[in-house]
Design a protein around this motif. Structure first.
Motif, short mmCIF file in Angstrom:
data_model
loop_
_atom_site.label_atom_id
_atom_site.label_comp_id
_atom_site.label_asym_id
_atom_site.label_seq_id
_atom_site.Cartn_x
_atom_site.Cartn_y
_atom_site.Cartn_z
N MET A 58 45.73 27.15 42.44
CA MET A 58 44.90 27.12 41.71
C MET A 58 43.60 25.49 40.94
O MET A 58 44.09 25.08 42.68
CB MET A 58 45.86 27.14 40.12
CG MET A 58 46.30 28.07 40.12
SD MET A 58 47.71 27.70 38.62
CE MET A 58 48.37 29.63 38.89
N SER A 59 42.99 25.16 40.57
CA SER A 59 42.89 23.67 40.33
C SER A 59 43.25 23.01 40.05
O SER A 59 44.25 23.62 39.41
CB SER A 59 40.99 24.33 39.69
OG SER A 59 41.24 24.52 38.37
N PRO A 60 43.03 22.29 40.42
CA PRO A 60 44.21 20.60 39.61
C PRO A 60 44.47 20.88 38.29
O PRO A 60 45.05 20.57 37.58
CB PRO A 60 43.36 19.78 39.55
CG PRO A 60 43.10 19.76 40.83
CD PRO A 60 42.38 21.29 41.08
N GLN A 61 43.51 21.07 37.28
CA GLN A 61 43.07 21.52 36.01
C GLN A 61 44.44 22.25 35.75
O GLN A 61 45.06 22.61 34.48
CB GLN A 61 42.23 21.52 35.17
CG GLN A 61 41.33 20.00 34.95
CD GLN A 61 42.06 19.09 34.20
OE1 GLN A 61 41.87 19.40 32.78
NE2 GLN A 61 43.13 18.10 34.62
N GLU B 143 48.10 19.80 23.89
CA GLU B 143 49.78 19.31 24.11
C GLU B 143 49.60 18.94 25.95
O GLU B 143 49.84 18.42 26.52
CB GLU B 143 50.29 20.42 24.29
CG GLU B 143 50.68 20.38 22.36
CD GLU B 143 51.05 18.66 21.67
OE1 GLU B 143 50.75 18.39 20.50
OE2 GLU B 143 52.61 17.69 22.23
N ALA B 144 48.86 20.37 26.52
CA ALA B 144 48.82 20.08 28.01
C ALA B 144 47.51 19.21 28.51
O ALA B 144 47.76 19.12 29.61
CB ALA B 144 48.48 21.82 28.46
N ASP B 145 46.89 18.34 27.81
CA ASP B 145 45.75 17.69 28.30
C ASP B 145 44.51 17.94 29.16
O ASP B 145 44.56 17.97 29.53
CB ASP B 145 45.68 16.85 28.70
CG ASP B 145 45.37 15.13 29.32
OD1 ASP B 145 45.91 13.94 29.81
OD2 ASP B 145 44.72 14.97 28.41
N VAL B 146 44.23 19.48 28.80
CA VAL B 146 43.28 20.60 29.40
C VAL B 146 42.28 20.69 28.23
O VAL B 146 42.68 20.69 27.24
CB VAL B 146 43.92 21.57 30.02
CG1 VAL B 146 45.16 20.91 31.12
CG2 VAL B 146 44.62 22.85 29.39
N HIS B 147 41.17 20.96 28.96
CA HIS B 147 40.57 21.47 28.45
C HIS B 147 41.13 23.11 28.23
O HIS B 147 41.44 23.78 28.66
CB HIS B 147 38.95 21.93 28.61
CG HIS B 147 37.56 22.51 27.84
ND1 HIS B 147 37.09 23.53 26.99
CD2 HIS B 147 36.98 20.86 27.05
CE1 HIS B 147 36.09 23.30 26.69
NE2 HIS B 147 35.72 21.74 26.56
N ARG C 209 41.08 30.32 32.22
CA ARG C 209 40.82 30.78 33.47
C ARG C 209 42.50 30.88 33.90
O ARG C 209 42.32 31.20 35.22
CB ARG C 209 40.31 29.25 33.78
CG ARG C 209 38.89 28.81 33.51
CD ARG C 209 38.39 28.37 34.65
NE ARG C 209 38.91 26.65 35.53
CZ ARG C 209 38.77 25.88 34.11
NH1 ARG C 209 37.68 25.51 32.94
NH2 ARG C 209 38.91 24.55 34.37
N LEU C 210 43.29 29.98 33.25
CA LEU C 210 44.94 29.98 33.85
C LEU C 210 45.55 31.38 33.34
O LEU C 210 45.66 32.47 34.40
CB LEU C 210 46.35 29.53 33.01
CG LEU C 210 47.23 29.56 33.12
CD1 LEU C 210 47.69 29.42 34.86
CD2 LEU C 210 48.07 28.62 32.13
N ALA C 211 45.04 32.49 32.37
CA ALA C 211 45.13 33.72 32.15
C ALA C 211 44.47 34.48 32.71
O ALA C 211 45.27 35.27 33.80
CB ALA C 211 44.81 34.49 31.18
N GLN C 212 43.02 34.10 33.55
CA GLN C 212 42.53 34.60 34.27
C GLN C 212 43.04 35.01 35.27
O GLN C 212 43.16 35.72 36.18
CB GLN C 212 41.61 34.75 34.42
CG GLN C 212 40.74 35.09 33.53
CD GLN C 212 39.09 34.67 32.83
OE1 GLN C 212 38.85 33.82 33.39
NE2 GLN C 212 38.46 35.22 31.94
N ALA C 213 43.88 33.63 36.00
CA ALA C 213 44.18 33.41 37.58
C ALA C 213 45.56 34.72 37.82
O ALA C 213 46.11 34.46 38.66
CB ALA C 213 44.37 32.39 37.55
N VAL C 214 46.06 34.42 36.63
CA VAL C 214 47.60 36.07 37.18
C VAL C 214 47.05 37.46 36.81
O VAL C 214 47.82 37.85 36.27
CB VAL C 214 49.04 34.93 36.16
CG1 VAL C 214 48.82 33.89 37.18
CG2 VAL C 214 48.56 35.01 34.86
N GLY C 215 46.15 37.50 36.40
CA GLY C 215 45.15 39.30 35.98
C GLY C 215 45.01 39.33 34.65
O GLY C 215 44.94 40.30 34.96
#
Length: 300
Positions: A17-20, A46-50, A56-62
């Motif tokens: 995964m990317s750092p973000q 809260e996570a300090d991300v866009h 993208r996180l959801a897509q990274a895990v399918g």
């Protein structure tokens, strides 16, 4: 995909995964209830991300989108056992993987401490320490699961200050221990949901007499809230059927450390006197420097 499968997938994909996205992954695994209850934009803040990072996180895990990932967390929350027997049964399901269970306990304790100390912040913890240092007397109360935390604080605090009263309710003496509490005093009350009835009553009584209140609880909203109250929140997520006291203990240790750091030479003199007094009673087992006598000689 259930929650355990999602967690394993997220862990295995983490390095790619990317750092973000990694930051988002850390946050959702450390705040599983929030993921189930908060919006994507709130979580991203809260996570300090866009917000798109959550997608993208959801897509990274399918998953196709974030809502699919959120469904897993909501299912976990609905299915989570909330009674003592159910939580104990959940632990028994892990009996064939002791190493994994211990790893989860270690990570859980780390998360509890980190989020509690950083969630409170240095400024608020220093304010709480000053609140105690300014008190005419400090009354300390924690019952049931919170008693070890209250006793630990009382014992350590008593090593350098002599104005503390532990309210432990022994022999039904809660009311007696609070007799005379009033303006200038502070009651440190430690309790987590479900809150001890006696602790809530003690807080309300102390407040009615004009005392200040410092609480260590598991929520910003408790029946102990009110005027002249400073609240520290201790995360108490547990692998067992009782709430964890690890973070509460870390918070009281932090308060003790801050007060000692502010104490100067006078405090050190008091600590030395306390140790000397314990030595007079031979309170601690000391390893003797001399060689102990032989039980048997070569001639025997």
């Amino acid at each position: 995909m259930d929650f355990d499968q999602l967690k394993d997938c997220m862990t295995s994909q983490f390095e790619e995964m990317s750092p973000q996205v990694q930051a988002a992954a850390r946050y959702v695994l450390d705040n599983v209830e929030d993921v189930a209850l908060m919006s994507m934009r709130q979580l991203a803040k809260e996570a300090d991300v866009h917000p798109t990072t959550m997608v993208r996180l959801a897509q990274a895990v399918g998953f196709e989108g974030f809502n699919d990932l959120k469904d897993v967390f909501q299912t976990r929350l609905r299915a989570a056992p909330d009674d003592l027997v159910g939580r104990a049964r959940g632990l028994q399901g892990k009996k064939n993987s002791t190493l994994k269970l211990l790893e989860e306990i270690e990570q859980n304790a780390h998360n509890n401490i980190y989020q509690s100390i950083h969630g409170s912040g240095a400024a608020k913890l220093e304010k709480a320490a000053d609140f105690l240092l300014s008190a005419k007397r400090v009354f300390i109360m924690g019952l049931r699961i919170s008693y070890p935390v209250a006793f630990s604080f009382s014992y350590a605090y008593g090593m350098f200050r002599s104005n503390a009263q532990l309210v432990d309710g022994q022999a039904g003496t809660t009311a007696d221990s609070l007799r005379g509490i009033g303006e200038g005093d502070v009651l440190l009350a430690i309790s987590v949901s479900p809150f001890s009835r006696d602790t809530v009553r003690a807080v309300r009584y102390a407040r009615s007499r004009g005392a200040g209140i410092l609480t260590i609880t598991d929520s910003e909203i408790t029946p102990m809230n009110g005027d002249r109250t400073l609240n520290l929140v201790a995360r108490n997520e547990s692998m067992t059927f009782f709430p964890s006291i690890t973070a509460s203990t870390a918070l009281v240790e932090s308060l003790i450390a801050i007060m000692i750091a502010k104490g100067g030479e006078d405090l050190l003199d008091v600590v030395a006197e306390s140790r000397a007094q314990l030595d007079e009673f031979e309170a601690y087992w000391e390893v003797q420097s001399q060689t102990p006598p032989l039980l048997f000689s070569d001639k025997d």
